[in-house]
Design an enzyme around this catalytic site. Structure first.
Site, PDB file in Angstrom:
ATOM      1  N   CYS A 103      23.736 -30.948  48.616  1.00 38.92           N
ATOM      2  CA  CYS A 103      22.494 -31.415  49.227  1.00 38.92           C
ATOM      3  C   CYS A 103      22.847 -32.486  50.260  1.00 38.92           C
ATOM      4  O   CYS A 103      23.273 -33.586  49.893  1.00 38.92           O
ATOM      5  CB  CYS A 103      21.583 -31.940  48.116  1.00 38.92           C
ATOM      6  SG  CYS A 103      20.583 -33.366  48.482  1.00 38.92           S
ATOM      7  N   PRO A 158      21.239 -34.612  52.379  1.00 38.21           N
ATOM      8  CA  PRO A 158      20.692 -35.971  52.341  1.00 38.21           C
ATOM      9  C   PRO A 158      21.166 -36.782  51.134  1.00 38.21           C
ATOM     10  O   PRO A 158      21.212 -38.019  51.197  1.00 38.21           O
ATOM     11  CB  PRO A 158      19.172 -35.774  52.305  1.00 38.21           C
ATOM     12  CG  PRO A 158      18.936 -34.346  52.066  1.00 38.21           C
ATOM     13  CD  PRO A 158      20.162 -33.597  52.403  1.00 38.21           C
ATOM     14  N   CYS A 159      21.533 -36.064  50.035  1.00 36.87           N
ATOM     15  CA  CYS A 159      22.067 -36.794  48.872  1.00 36.87           C
ATOM     16  C   CYS A 159      23.361 -37.506  49.262  1.00 36.87           C
ATOM     17  O   CYS A 159      23.625 -38.623  48.819  1.00 36.87           O
ATOM     18  CB  CYS A 159      22.356 -35.831  47.723  1.00 36.87           C
ATOM     19  SG  CYS A 159      20.926 -34.913  47.139  1.00 36.87           S
ATOM     20  N   LYS A 160      24.159 -36.821  50.076  1.00 37.70           N
ATOM     21  CA  LYS A 160      25.428 -37.412  50.505  1.00 37.70           C
ATOM     22  C   LYS A 160      25.179 -38.656  51.343  1.00 37.70           C
ATOM     23  O   LYS A 160      25.903 -39.640  51.252  1.00 37.70           O
ATOM     24  CB  LYS A 160      26.221 -36.411  51.353  1.00 37.70           C
ATOM     25  CG  LYS A 160      26.796 -35.268  50.555  1.00 37.70           C
ATOM     26  CD  LYS A 160      27.560 -34.335  51.479  1.00 37.70           C
ATOM     27  CE  LYS A 160      27.543 -32.938  50.922  1.00 37.70           C
ATOM     28  NZ  LYS A 160      28.016 -31.936  51.875  1.00 37.70           N
ATOM     29  N   MET A 206      24.146 -41.695  48.991  1.00 41.26           N
ATOM     30  CA  MET A 206      25.084 -42.119  47.945  1.00 41.26           C
ATOM     31  C   MET A 206      25.767 -43.464  48.255  1.00 41.26           C
ATOM     32  O   MET A 206      25.833 -44.342  47.389  1.00 41.26           O
ATOM     33  CB  MET A 206      26.151 -41.050  47.724  1.00 41.26           C
ATOM     34  CG  MET A 206      25.737 -39.979  46.750  1.00 41.26           C
ATOM     35  SD  MET A 206      25.417 -40.661  45.122  1.00 41.26           S
ATOM     36  CE  MET A 206      24.324 -39.422  44.481  1.00 41.26           C
TER      37      MET A 206
END
Lengths: 184, 542
Positions: A82, A84-86, A89
């Site tokens: 995903c 945007p998760c990266k 973080m």
């Protein structure tokens, strides 16, 4: 005769009123239920439901939400696939130790299915907060998360203060975290 | 309450059209003389007073009276039908792609009309609040209108007297006068009994009646409808109704969605049979179709029940409850749930077997290793002393602005970045990128190459999870509905009145339908009694 008709009329009025109230109740029930039909949305102000997941890389050690009572908790749903998760973080990593000292725990729930992929990701981003594995997606379902990332901010009483779908910025993240920081 | 006293002395409730005792039209009443302008009596509800039309004092009465009106009921049904029809113009939300925003989708696809459609909530019509309000109002209208008509009609029919007013007799559709003294009343009564009429007598006045229960058909019918509606309402309770879906990979044990974590399923094997292309019977049709046609698809599964307290995410303790197969229309049933075979995906990659060989010479083989795609190891040591380490793994690989990324967690298009360590510790690893149909040497200086030897695939089954405890209620409603329909359709309420006159008798007949049969029965019962055949006054007019 007069007395009798009066009584009769009263009886009829009560009968009609009761029947109308019962039927109106059923209608309200039906509409209310159908509104909630898209699953009971886990929303602001509600109790965060409990779950228990294995900590990544801990050899079977588990963490339950209940164990964190009295602390503010940020629950983040994420996956390596995903984008945007990266993006978000690094922000978590940046503020993790600061808020941990203030009584806020980070619980990140990963939805990948392959351990190796997650391990590579954690190494790359050098994450130090706990990562929980939800391989079956059961907890994601419990929280009605459809899109990643999704982040919930839970206060020390276990109530959901905010639910954010999509990527967080550092500013926003700190704003939400301040809200759930237990005062001392 | 205003009472209207008929000339026979009976006190009628306000709103009564025909006197309850003698049947005389009550002219004082607003509803004219009970004839609606024709020369015949309007026998609807037997002329009893519909209370909703007279009591209108409080706002409760006003609501009651609104719903009591048949006109309102019909309008509600018409509105619902129109709304349902509009709901079919564009697809409902559940049929549009799930990855698009419905708000934008309807406007993009159907322009301004689509936008309006969406904004008015037609895109999920059948769960929209106003559609439900319409349905609910129909239900309320059915209940109130039925109560309002059933009670007075029941009372009137129960208390009817054999002796009827002259005008009541004269204004019946079937009416006849006989003059003469030579009339055999006993034979008339006997013949009525033979036709299974029930006879009530008072001073020579006779009312003969059969099949009165047919009058209750519509009300029974309405009870059925209401039970049906209640059943539909109960579907909103999760304990009564569940509709969910799961994907399960071969060999995998997964929680059954919609069971609150109570049940688990293991997919042992997914089987897809197709029609034999060499079979003479199907050859032509299959050639036309171009691709194989499935004959059977089924999942062989094991169902487990969770025995420890349910905590989402916690490793469950499972007890096997059954082993079964799900085929189309043959669900697996357990604990009130049914799993229906609904979908499948074939040939998802399960494992890849690779070998290390010299670049440019495939025969120079340094050994093979197999990568389990759901649990790959970090390193593979080959007998030849080579070591292969996985640097990166992309389960569903694609290129995104020059960088390899994975689209999902499922190994649909696996790709790897491998590091190949030749024997001897001091040497640097070679890096190569290997995917399905891709094998890239990162530096261009590699001595060794990784080649795909073999791969294993597995199937994924898609099952619908369904629990429906409302079905018995819906069935009951449906059965009662049909009983009501039959009751009203196949039997007709028939009445024959006989009134002694100074010189002869009058005879009148009424039925709610099938006048022809009534007349045939009258012919039979007056046979050889000396009574003249009555006339159908409506037919005479026409």
């Amino acid at each position: 005769m007069k007395e009798k008709t009066f009584k009769k009329k009263r009886k009829r009025l009560i009968f009609r009123a009761v029947l109308l109230v019962v039927m109106a109740g059923l209608v309200v029930f039906a509409i209310f239920s159908s509104r909630n039909d898209d699953k009971q949305v886990i929303a602001k102000g509600e109790k965060a439901p409990n779950f228990q997941l294995e900590k990544f890389g801990s050899d079977g050690e588990t963490l339950a939400l209940e164990d964190l009572k009295g602390k503010g908790v940020m629950i983040n749903f994420w996956a390596t696939y995903c984008p945007p998760c990266k993006e978000e973080m690094p922000y978590f990593e940046q503020v993790y130790s600061k808020y941990k000292d203030k009584g806020v725990e980070f619980v990140t729930v990963n939805l990948d299915s392959t351990d190796l992929v997650v391990q590579k990701f954690i190494n790359k981003y050098q994450l130090s907060f706990p990562v929980l594995r939800d391989k079956s997606g059961e907890v994601m379902d419990l929280y009605n998360v459809d899109n990643l990332p999704a982040t919930l901010f839970v206060n020390k009483d276990g109530e959901i203060v905010d639910k954010v779908i999509g990527e967080l910025t550092l500013d926003k993240l700190e704003g939400y975290l301040k809200e759930i920081t237990p005062e001392d | 309450m205003n009472m209207i006293t008929c000339e026979c002395g009976h006190k009628n409730k306000e709103g009564t059209v025909l006197c309850e005792a003698c049947g005389k039209p009550l002219n004082q009443n607003e509803a004219a003389d009970g004839t609606n302008g024709s020369s015949l009596l309007n026998m609807r509800y037997d002329g009893s007073a519909r209370r909703s039309q007279t009591y209108n004092r409080t706002w409760i009465d006003k609501i009651w009276n609104f719903f009591s009106s048949v006109k309102v009921g019909v309008w509600l049904i018409v509105l619902t039908l129109i709304a349902s029809a509009i709901g079919t113009i564009f697809p409902q939300e559940m049929y549009i792609p799930s990855n698009v925003d419905p708000a934008a989708h309807y406007e993009d696809q159907y322009g301004i009309l689509g936008k309006i459609y969406y904004q008015l909530g037609f895109h999920k019509l059948f769960s929209s609040w106003w559609y439900m309000v319409l349905l609910a109002m129909i239900g309320i209208s059915i209940i109130i209108a039925s109560i309002d008509r059933f009670v007075p009609l029941y009372k009137t029919l129960k208390h009817q007297k054999p002796k009827r007013h002259e005008q009541f007799m004269k204004k019946q559709r079937i009416f006849g006068q006989t003059e003469g003294t030579d009339i055999d009343i006993d034979l008339f009564k006997n013949q009525l009994k033979k036709q299974r009429f029930k006879i009530k007598e008072e001073n020579g006045h006779i009312v003969a009646e059969k099949n009165r229960f047919a009058r209750w058909g519509p009300y029974v019918n309405h009870i059925g409808l209401i039970i049906f509606l209640l059943g539909a309402l109960l579907r909103f309770l999760p304990m009564m109704y569940t509709d969910d879906f799961i994907w399960v990979r071969e060999g995998e044990t997964a929680v059954v969605n919609g069971t609150d974590g109570k049940y688990y399923i293991k997919n042992k094997d997914f089987i897809l049979d197709t029609y034999d292309e060499d079979d003479q019977r199907f050859k032509e049709a299959l050639e036309k179709n171009g691709s194989p046609v499935p004959k059977n698809f089924q999942t062989n599964a094991v169902i487990y029940e969770r025995t420890d307290p349910i905590v989402a995410g916690k490793e469950p303790e499972l007890k096997e409850i059954k082993e079964a197969q799900a085929r189309v229309n043959h669900p697996i049933k357990f604990g009130g749930y049914a799993l229906y075979q609904a979908s499948y995906q074939q040939d998802e990659f399960k494992s890849l077997t690779l070998k290390v060989h010299d670049k440019g010479n495939e025969d120079k083989d340094y050994g093979q290793f197999t990568v389990d795609l759901s649990e790959p190891k970090a390193e593979y040591n080959l007998d030849s002393g080579f070591k292969v380490a996985i640097e990166q793994y992309y389960p569903e690989y694609k290129m995104d602005s020059g960088e390899p990324v994975s689209k999902s967690k499922y190994p649909r298009n696996p790709a790897f970045v491998f590091k190949v360590y030749p024997p001897g510790n001091n040497s640097d690893p070679e890096v190569s990128f290997v995917g399905i149909g891709a094998n890239i040497d990162a530096t261009g200086e590699n001595k060794y190459k990784l080649g795909l030897v073999n791969f294993d695939v597995r199937d994924v089954t898609g099952l619908t999870v369904r629990k429906d405890r409302t079905l018995p209620i819906l069935a009951l409603g449906g059965i009662i509905f049909m009983i009501g329909v039959m009751q009203g359709m196949y039997w007709n309420h028939r009445r024959i009145w006989l009134q002694p006159r100074k010189n002869g008798v009058w005879i009148a007949g009424h039925t709610n339908k099938n006048w022809f049969a009534l007349r045939r029965e009258i012919t039979k019962v007056i046979d050889s009694t000396g009574i003249t055949e009555p006339k159908d006054q409506q037919e005479m007019k026409g």
